[in-house]
Write a protein that holds these residues in place. Structure first.
Motif, PDB file in Angstrom:
ATOM      1  N   TYR A 198       0.850  -1.189   0.000  1.00 52.51           N
ATOM      2  CA  TYR A 198       0.000   0.000   0.000  1.00 52.51           C
ATOM      3  C   TYR A 198       0.890   1.246   0.000  1.00 52.51           C
ATOM      4  CZ  TYR A 198      -2.639   3.817   2.094  1.00 52.51           C
ATOM      5  OH  TYR A 198      -3.195   5.048   2.350  1.00 52.51           O
ATOM      6  N   MET A 199       0.468   2.246  -0.789  1.00 50.94           N
ATOM      7  CA  MET A 199       1.269   3.469  -0.870  1.00 50.94           C
ATOM      8  C   MET A 199       0.366   4.666  -1.175  1.00 50.94           C
ATOM      9  SD  MET A 199       4.422   4.181  -3.559  1.00 50.94           S
ATOM     10  CE  MET A 199       5.536   2.980  -2.866  1.00 50.94           C
ATOM     11  N   LYS A 200       0.573   5.749  -0.444  1.00 52.11           N
ATOM     12  CA  LYS A 200      -0.083   7.001  -0.814  1.00 52.11           C
ATOM     13  C   LYS A 200       0.744   7.653  -1.910  1.00 52.11           C
ATOM     14  CE  LYS A 200      -2.090   7.926   3.728  1.00 52.11           C
ATOM     15  NZ  LYS A 200      -2.060   8.795   4.926  1.00 52.11           N
ATOM     16  N   VAL A 201       0.087   8.154  -2.937  1.00 50.78           N
ATOM     17  CA  VAL A 201       0.823   8.749  -4.055  1.00 50.78           C
ATOM     18  C   VAL A 201       0.248  10.127  -4.397  1.00 50.78           C
ATOM     19  CG1 VAL A 201       1.551   6.568  -5.087  1.00 50.78           C
ATOM     20  CG2 VAL A 201      -0.656   7.551  -5.736  1.00 50.78           C
ATOM     21  N   GLY A 202       1.088  10.928  -5.003  1.00 55.76           N
ATOM     22  CA  GLY A 202       0.675  12.263  -5.421  1.00 55.76           C
ATOM     23  C   GLY A 202       1.807  12.897  -6.200  1.00 55.76           C
ATOM     24  N   THR A 203       1.857  14.203  -6.169  1.00 58.36           N
ATOM     25  CA  THR A 203       2.952  14.913  -6.833  1.00 58.36           C
ATOM     26  C   THR A 203       4.281  14.373  -6.315  1.00 58.36           C
ATOM     27  OG1 THR A 203       1.621  16.878  -7.091  1.00 58.36           O
ATOM     28  CG2 THR A 203       4.015  17.178  -7.129  1.00 58.36           C
ATOM     29  N   GLU A 218       6.376  16.792 -10.135  1.00 59.41           N
ATOM     30  CA  GLU A 218       5.617  16.287 -11.288  1.00 59.41           C
ATOM     31  C   GLU A 218       4.261  15.762 -10.793  1.00 59.41           C
ATOM     32  OE1 GLU A 218       7.449  12.886 -13.138  1.00 59.41           O
ATOM     33  OE2 GLU A 218       6.450  13.241 -15.063  1.00 59.41           O
ATOM     34  N   SER A 219       3.174  16.135 -11.482  1.00 62.79           N
ATOM     35  CA  SER A 219       1.848  15.723 -11.019  1.00 62.79           C
ATOM     36  C   SER A 219       1.654  14.222 -11.206  1.00 62.79           C
ATOM     37  CB  SER A 219       0.761  16.479 -11.793  1.00 62.79           C
ATOM     38  OG  SER A 219       0.665  15.953 -13.102  1.00 62.79           O
ATOM     39  N   LEU A 220       0.718  13.659 -10.421  1.00 64.25           N
ATOM     40  CA  LEU A 220       0.455  12.223 -10.510  1.00 64.25           C
ATOM     41  C   LEU A 220      -0.014  11.836 -11.917  1.00 64.25           C
ATOM     42  CD1 LEU A 220       0.246   9.462  -9.170  1.00 64.25           C
ATOM     43  CD2 LEU A 220      -2.047  10.084  -8.392  1.00 64.25           C
ATOM     44  N   HIS A 267       5.710  17.742  -3.263  1.00 64.67           N
ATOM     45  CA  HIS A 267       6.979  17.031  -3.120  1.00 64.67           C
ATOM     46  C   HIS A 267       8.004  17.817  -3.900  1.00 64.67           C
ATOM     47  CE1 HIS A 267       9.968  13.745  -3.645  1.00 64.67           C
ATOM     48  NE2 HIS A 267       9.508  13.351  -2.484  1.00 64.67           N
ATOM     49  N   PHE A 268       8.868  18.510  -3.149  1.00 69.49           N
ATOM     50  CA  PHE A 268       9.744  19.495  -3.781  1.00 69.49           C
ATOM     51  C   PHE A 268      11.125  18.941  -4.137  1.00 69.49           C
ATOM     52  CE2 PHE A 268       6.769  21.983  -1.149  1.00 69.49           C
ATOM     53  CZ  PHE A 268       6.146  22.678  -2.170  1.00 69.49           C
ATOM     54  N   ALA A 269      11.277  17.596  -4.040  1.00 67.38           N
ATOM     55  CA  ALA A 269      12.593  17.034  -4.374  1.00 67.38           C
ATOM     56  C   ALA A 269      12.972  17.411  -5.800  1.00 67.38           C
ATOM     57  CB  ALA A 269      12.564  15.517  -4.232  1.00 67.38           C
TER      58      ALA A 269
END
Lengths: 193, 277
Positions: free
Chosen positions: A13-18, A22-24, A81-83
């Motif tokens: 299980y993983m929460k995902v987003g930007t 970069e947008s999902l 996510h500013f990486a």
């Protein structure tokens, strides 16, 4: 193929987003294209709750030995996510031997990556309270209590209670799934040391 | 053991621990290097200093740097008690280097470190009074990794001393209970007994189990206990199969340190300078 949740099923299980600015939606388009070109994609991630060697690889291997396909079940969320979107140049299964990442595959702003195929949109509710952490220092913890605070991903196993309806029960909505394939998870780095 | 816990100057003690934390290398999670939180380090160091007062103490692995804290707190007279001599045995050259540099800088003459992998036969000396270990906790191997470190500790005392084993302890999870039971059986089988168990004391910088705590298992050799034989290398594949987690046997003999001149400072590959016009 629709995912059927049954006791003993393993899933990541993983929460995902930007991610890395970069947008999902853009990531999904790019990863789908990578799977078309290379036969698989590397799905970048970070943190140490799903370390490739100590968590994902032994988890996926053990469930595959039981004849299971391991699914990556993703819950989209609003995130920043500013990486830096720095492309990883190399990957390694064991952190010792490194190989170039195929040109068709781009992993950006990540330290680890899951090997996936069959990326697709699929909608269903995952009752985290009927899962448990499959291995590691929190092995046996209830999934609903484990996924809290800064913990946003986990190697989980569906428990026997999955067929017992409880109302109301905490659920998360999964919208995106993929199959995890060998070598399951790898280290990635942007430049040779 | 020195008497009851004495009052200490908490601010001075915390600042001393801060000096030690600043000196530690960053942890490698792959090898289960998971560092104890600073507040718990203060209390643990005080306890270890009191427990091993006037004794020769071996640390079988010490990423936390409790060894350095104990020696430093004693040398700075923040604690009136502490071991007479401390030797750290660790397979990470960064940790050994950090201990040696700190001991040299602060003139801690009773503290030294030796590069050693616990799978190899224990190099000696074998005349330690007591040992301390906070090993990989063995979630995936029912405590086998803890047993390896505890075995080396018992060998360091020729099976005649005392030990403090720091391992996971949780009310809800099942695996720490199995590990605690197996480790206690192993220790009893080696001619030791559990003298004291201090439950659920310490927390760690552990993002996949932030609430998991550890206990102190304090053990002591029975009178007239004898070593079962000379120390030998451990190569039993079954014992090592899950040493660093499921399907993760040890593959590395030593972690080598890349030598540099700016220990404890920002590395020059972390930043660049943009000059004023």
């Amino acid at each position: 193929m629709l995912i059927i949740l049954k006791p003993g099923q393993g899933l990541l299980y993983m929460k995902v987003g930007t991610h890395a600015q970069e947008s999902l939606e853009d990531i999904i388009v790019r990863k789908t294209r990578e799977i078309e070109l290379a036969g698989f994609a590397l799905w970048g991630y970070g943190g140490s709750t799903c370390h490739p060697q100590t968590m994902v690889q032994p988890f996926a291997r053990s469930f595959e030995q039981r004849g299971q396909t391991i699914y990556l079940c993703m819950q989209p969320m609003e995130s920043s996510h500013f990486a830096e979107p720095i492309r990883a140049e190399e990957y390694s299964v064991d952190g010792l031997a490194w190989q170039p990442i195929p040109q068709a595959i781009n992993v950006l702003g990540s330290r680890y990556a899951l090997a996936i195929r069959g990326l697709r949109k699929e909608e269903f509710d995952l009752p985290l309270a009927k899962t448990k952490v499959a291995l590691g220092n929190s092995m046996g913890s209830n999934g609903d209590r484990y996924i809290a605070g800064r913990v946003d991903k986990a190697c989980l196993e569906i428990t026997e209670e999955i067929d017992t309806p409880v109302v109301p029960e905490p659920k998360v909505h999964i919208s995106l799934v993929a199959e995890i394939v060998k070598p399951y998870a790898v280290h990635v780095r942007n430049s040779p040391k | 053991m020195a008497g009851d816990q004495k009052d200490i100057d908490l601010r001075t003690a915390i600042n001393a621990i801060s000096d030690v934390v600043q000196n530690r290398p960053r942890p490698l999670r792959l090898f289960d290097q998971i560092y104890m939180k600073a507040g718990d380090m203060v209390l643990q160091s005080e306890l270890v200093a009191r427990w091993a007062d006037g004794k020769k103490l071996a640390f079988i692995g010490d990423g936390d740097a409790i060894s350095v804290c104990v020696a430093y707190l004693h040398a700075r007279e923040i604690l009136e008690y502490g071991p007479s001599e401390i030797v750290v045995f660790d397979f990470d050259e960064r940790i050994c280097g950090a201990v040696s540099r700190f001991a040299d800088k602060e003139r801690l003459t009773g503290l030294r470190a030796e590069l050693y992998n616990c799978l190899d036969a224990f190099p000696g000396p074998l005349d330690f009074d007591c040992f301390y270990t906070n090993p990989p906790w063995g979630a995936s191997n029912d405590g086998e990794s803890v047993k390896v470190f505890a075995q080396r500790g018992m060998e360091a005392t020729s099976y005649r001393g005392e030990g403090m084993v720091v391992i996971a302890d949780d009310v809800d999870l099942e695996w720490p209970k199995r590990v605690l039971a197996n480790v206690q059986q192993f220790i009893i089988g080696a001619g030791f007994f559990v003298q004291r168990m201090m439950p659920q004391l310490h927390r760690y910088h552990l993002d996949d189990a932030p609430n998991l705590r550890s206990c102190n298992l304090i053990v002591k050799a029975l009178p007239d206990n004898e070593a079962p034989g000379p120390s030998t290398a451990i190569s039993d594949a079954a014992r090592l199969a899950h040493f660093y987690g499921r399907d993760n046997p040890p593959k590395v003999r030593y972690i080598r340190e890349r030598k540099r001149l700016d220990y404890g400072k920002a590395h020059d590959d972390e930043y660049s300078l943009e000059l004023l016009e």
